[in-house]
Design an enzyme around this catalytic site. Structure first.
Site, PDB file in Angstrom:
ATOM      1  N   GLY A 170       1.699  -1.287  -0.010  1.00 43.41           N
ATOM      2  CA  GLY A 170       0.223  -0.334   0.054  1.00 43.41           C
ATOM      3  C   GLY A 170       0.921   1.102   0.205  1.00 43.41           C
ATOM      4  O   GLY A 170       2.404   1.128  -0.117  1.00 43.41           O
ATOM      5  N   PHE A 184       1.218   3.418   2.336  1.00 46.49           N
ATOM      6  CA  PHE A 184       2.297   3.627   3.430  1.00 46.49           C
ATOM      7  C   PHE A 184       2.970   2.317   4.023  1.00 46.49           C
ATOM      8  O   PHE A 184       3.180   1.931   5.725  1.00 46.49           O
ATOM      9  CB  PHE A 184       1.493   3.541   4.687  1.00 46.49           C
ATOM     10  CG  PHE A 184       0.033   4.903   4.333  1.00 46.49           C
ATOM     11  CD1 PHE A 184       0.952   5.789   4.317  1.00 46.49           C
ATOM     12  CD2 PHE A 184      -1.241   4.747   3.928  1.00 46.49           C
ATOM     13  CE1 PHE A 184       0.151   6.978   4.058  1.00 46.49           C
ATOM     14  CE2 PHE A 184      -2.110   5.750   3.050  1.00 46.49           C
ATOM     15  CZ  PHE A 184      -1.017   7.513   3.528  1.00 46.49           C
ATOM     16  N   ASP A 235     -11.099   1.393   8.769  1.00 43.06           N
ATOM     17  CA  ASP A 235     -11.194   0.505   7.433  1.00 43.06           C
ATOM     18  C   ASP A 235     -11.374  -0.855   7.255  1.00 43.06           C
ATOM     19  O   ASP A 235     -10.607  -1.527   6.645  1.00 43.06           O
ATOM     20  CB  ASP A 235      -9.402   0.900   6.833  1.00 43.06           C
ATOM     21  CG  ASP A 235      -8.760   0.956   5.652  1.00 43.06           C
ATOM     22  OD1 ASP A 235      -9.488   0.489   4.947  1.00 43.06           O
ATOM     23  OD2 ASP A 235      -7.376   0.639   5.262  1.00 43.06           O
TER      24      ASP A 235
HETATM   25  P1  ADP Z   1      -1.900  -3.041   3.691  1.00 44.42           P
HETATM   26  O1  ADP Z   1      -1.967  -1.731   4.352  1.00 44.42           O
HETATM   27  O2  ADP Z   1      -0.525  -3.834   2.407  1.00 44.42           O
HETATM   28  O3  ADP Z   1      -3.511  -3.236   3.115  1.00 44.42           O
HETATM   29  P2  ADP Z   1      -2.402  -5.389   5.867  1.00 44.42           P
HETATM   30  O4  ADP Z   1      -1.640  -5.463   6.715  1.00 44.42           O
HETATM   31  O5  ADP Z   1      -4.023  -5.432   5.090  1.00 44.42           O
HETATM   32  O6  ADP Z   1      -1.424  -4.085   4.866  1.00 44.42           O
HETATM   33  O7  ADP Z   1      -1.390  -6.298   5.102  1.00 44.42           O
HETATM   34  C1  ADP Z   1      -1.460  -6.617   3.384  1.00 44.42           C
HETATM   35  C2  ADP Z   1      -2.229  -8.714   2.857  1.00 44.42           C
HETATM   36  O8  ADP Z   1      -1.349  -9.098   4.208  1.00 44.42           O
HETATM   37  C3  ADP Z   1      -3.594  -9.164   3.769  1.00 44.42           C
HETATM   38  O9  ADP Z   1      -4.443  -8.277   2.908  1.00 44.42           O
HETATM   39  C4  ADP Z   1      -3.789 -10.076   3.726  1.00 44.42           C
HETATM   40  O10 ADP Z   1      -3.788 -11.296   2.102  1.00 44.42           O
HETATM   41  C5  ADP Z   1      -2.150 -10.577   4.206  1.00 44.42           C
HETATM   42  N1  ADP Z   1      -1.750 -10.887   5.345  1.00 44.42           N
HETATM   43  C6  ADP Z   1      -1.874  -9.504   6.492  1.00 44.42           C
HETATM   44  N2  ADP Z   1      -1.657 -10.183   7.902  1.00 44.42           N
HETATM   45  C7  ADP Z   1      -1.315 -11.644   7.891  1.00 44.42           C
HETATM   46  C8  ADP Z   1      -1.649 -12.477   9.422  1.00 44.42           C
HETATM   47  N3  ADP Z   1      -1.310 -12.487  10.238  1.00 44.42           N
HETATM   48  N4  ADP Z   1      -1.574 -13.425   8.922  1.00 44.42           N
HETATM   49  C9  ADP Z   1      -1.988 -13.532   6.566  1.00 44.42           C
HETATM   50  N5  ADP Z   1      -1.981 -12.946   5.827  1.00 44.42           N
HETATM   51  C10 ADP Z   1      -1.657 -11.346   5.823  1.00 44.42           C
END
Ligand code: ADP
Ligand code: MG
Length: 353
Positions: A31, A33, A168
Site C-alpha cells: 500500500g 504506507f 478501514d
Molecule cells: P496493507 O497496508 O497493505 O493493506 P495489511 O495489514 O492489510 O496491509 O496486509 C496486507 C495483506 O497481507 C492482507 O490483505 C493479507 O492478505 C496479508 N496479511 C496481513 N496480515 C496477515 C496475517 N497475520 N496472516 C496472513 N496474512 C496476512
C-alpha cells in the site's frame, strides 16, 4: 500496579526480534504506507517452508499501528491477527522504517473468498466444521453468512470495547485464521484509540471511500485540531458517547453484509454504484430498496429473498447498521444481541408454529 507489572513481565519474556532474524518470502501486499511479506526466522528454520510470520515494513504511520496492536494484544487478542513484535528499524537510505510482525494466520482474506463464484460455500466447512444437512440454496447460504457476520461483529465488539475504532473495516482487512477457524481483523494502520487520544483526528486520506460512512466528511471539518494527549484522555469517554465513533465501523460492516447478500455489489464498480444510489436516497436503505426493487434484476431479487428469510430479521438488522446518522446505528454488542443471531430462538419459534 498489577497491570503495569504484568505488562512489564510480559515484555521481558516475550521474544524480541531484529531485522537480521528474518528471511522474506512472498509479497502479500503493498500500500501507500507499507509493504507486507510472508517471513520466516533465519536461525530456526520453521516447520512451514513459506514462513510462520507476516512482516510489514511501514512508514511513519507504523508507530500508530504498533501502538494499536500492542493494545489489542493485551485487551482483545481474539479480535485481531496475533501480533508478535514491532520495532523501529532505521535504514540508511529510507530513514525510519517500522517493522511489524504477526503470526501467519492463513492464506485467504474475506475478500479472496468473496471474489469466488463459490461464495459463501467456499467458507462453509471452514467455519461450520462440516457441510450442513441442507440442500444448496438460500437457507444454507444464509446460515453461512450469519456465522461470518457473527464473527465479524464479535471481533468488532472486542475492538470497540477496548476503545479502538478501526476505520478501514473491509473484506481485504479481514483474514481467515486457519488455526481458530474464525475471521480476524487485520491492518490497524488507520485505527484510532479514543481513550488516550492516539490518532484522534481521522486521517481521511487513509480511509477507503468505498466502505466509509458518510460522517467521514463531517468529523474532519468539525475537529480543527488534535487535542493534546492529556486533554484527550480526560475527554475521550465523553467524546465517545457524543460522536459514537465506533458506529463508523458498523456502517462498513453493514456494507460487507450487503455484499454478501448481493453478488452484484462485490465488485468495485458494483459497490461504487450502490453507494451512489444510496446517497441519492439520502442514505435511507428502505428508500433504496423501494427504488431498485421494482426494476430489480433476478440477482438483486435473490438477495432480498435471502435477507427476508425468517421474517426479514436479517434485513431488519441491516437497516439498523446502514444509517446516515451514526447515533442511530446499532452497536456491535447490540447487533450481536439481535434476534438475527438467535438460532435457538428461531428453532423454538418454528417449533411452536
Ligand atoms: P496493507 O497496508 O497493505 O493493506 P495489511 O495489514 O492489510 O496491509 O496486509 C496486507 C495483506 O497481507 C492482507 O490483505 C493479507 O492478505 C496479508 N496479511 C496481513 N496480515 C496477515 C496475517 N497475520 N496472516 C496472513 N496474512 C496476512
Ligand atoms: Mg489492508
Amino acid at each position: 500496579f498489577d497491570m503495569f507489572f504484568l505488562a512489564f513481565v510480559e515484555r521481558l519474556f516475550r521474544p524480541t526480534f531484529k531485522k537480521d532474524d528474518f528471511v522474506l518470502g512472498k509479497k502479500l501486499g503493498e500500500g501507500a504506507f507499507g509493504v507486507v511479506y510472508r517471513a520466516s526466522l533465519t536461525k530456526k528454520p520453521s516447520s512451514k517452508k513459506e514462513g510462520d510470520f507476516v512482516l510489514k515494513k511501514a512508514t511513519e504511520y507504523g508507530a500508530v499501528e504498533i501502538w494499536m496492536n500492542e493494545r489489542v494484544r493485551r485487551a482483545c487478542a481474539n479480535s485481531c491477527a496475533a501480533f508478535v513484535h514491532g520495532f523501529l528499524e532505521s535504514s540508511s537510505k529510507k530513514g525510519a522504517e517500522y517493522w511489524l510482525l504477526w503470526r501467519y494466520e492463513g492464506e485467504a482474506t474475506l475478500y479472496d473468498f468473496m471474489r469466488s463464484k463459490e461464495f459463501p460455500y467456499n467458507v462453509e466447512t471452514m467455519i461450520l466444521g462440516e457441510v450442513q444437512d441442507l440442500p444448496k440454496g438460500l437457507e444454507r447460504e444464509n446460515r453461512i453468512i450469519q456465522t461470518i457476520m457473527r464473527q465479524l461483529l464479535f471481533a468488532l465488539d472486542g475492538l470497540h470495547s477496548t476503545g479502538i475504532v478501526h476505520r478501514d473495516f473491509k473484506p481485504q482487512n479481514i483474514i481467515f485464521s486457519e488455526g481458530s477457524r474464525t475471521f480476524k481483523i487485520i491492518d490497524l494502520g488507520a485505527a484510532a484509540d479514543l481513550r488516550v487520544g492516539i490518532n484522534y483526528i481521522p486521517k481521511e486520506f487513509l480511509l477507503d471511500p468505498r466502505y466509509a460512512a458518510p460522517e467521514q466528511y463531517i468529523m474532519s471539518t468539525q475537529t480543527p485540531s488534535a487535542p493534546s494527549a492529556p486533554v484527550a484522555t480526560a475527554l475521550s469517554p465523553v467524546l465517545w458517547q457524543m460522536n459514537l465513533p465506533d458506529r463508523f465501523d458498523i456502517y462498513s460492516a453493514g456494507l460487507i453484509s450487503l455484499q454478501m447478500a448481493f453478488p452484484g455489489l462485490r465488485s468495485d464498480s458494483g459497490l461504487i454504484q450502490f453507494n451512489r444510489q444510496l446517497k441519492r436516497c439520502d442514505y435511507d436503505l428502505i428508500a433504496w430498496r423501494k427504488s431498485v426493487e421494482t426494476r430489480a434484476s433476478s440477482d438483486l431479487r435473490r438477495g432480498f429473498e435471502l435477507l427476508d428469510l425468517d421474517g426479514g430479521i436479517g434485513w431488519e438488522l441491516l437497516t439498523l447498521m446502514v444509517r446516515y446518522k451514526a447515533g442511530q446505528r446499532i452497536s456491535a454488542k447490540g447487533a450481536l444481541a439481535h434476534p438475527y443471531f438467535d438460532r435457538e430462538g428461531l428453532l423454538v419459534l418454528s417449533f411452536m408454529q
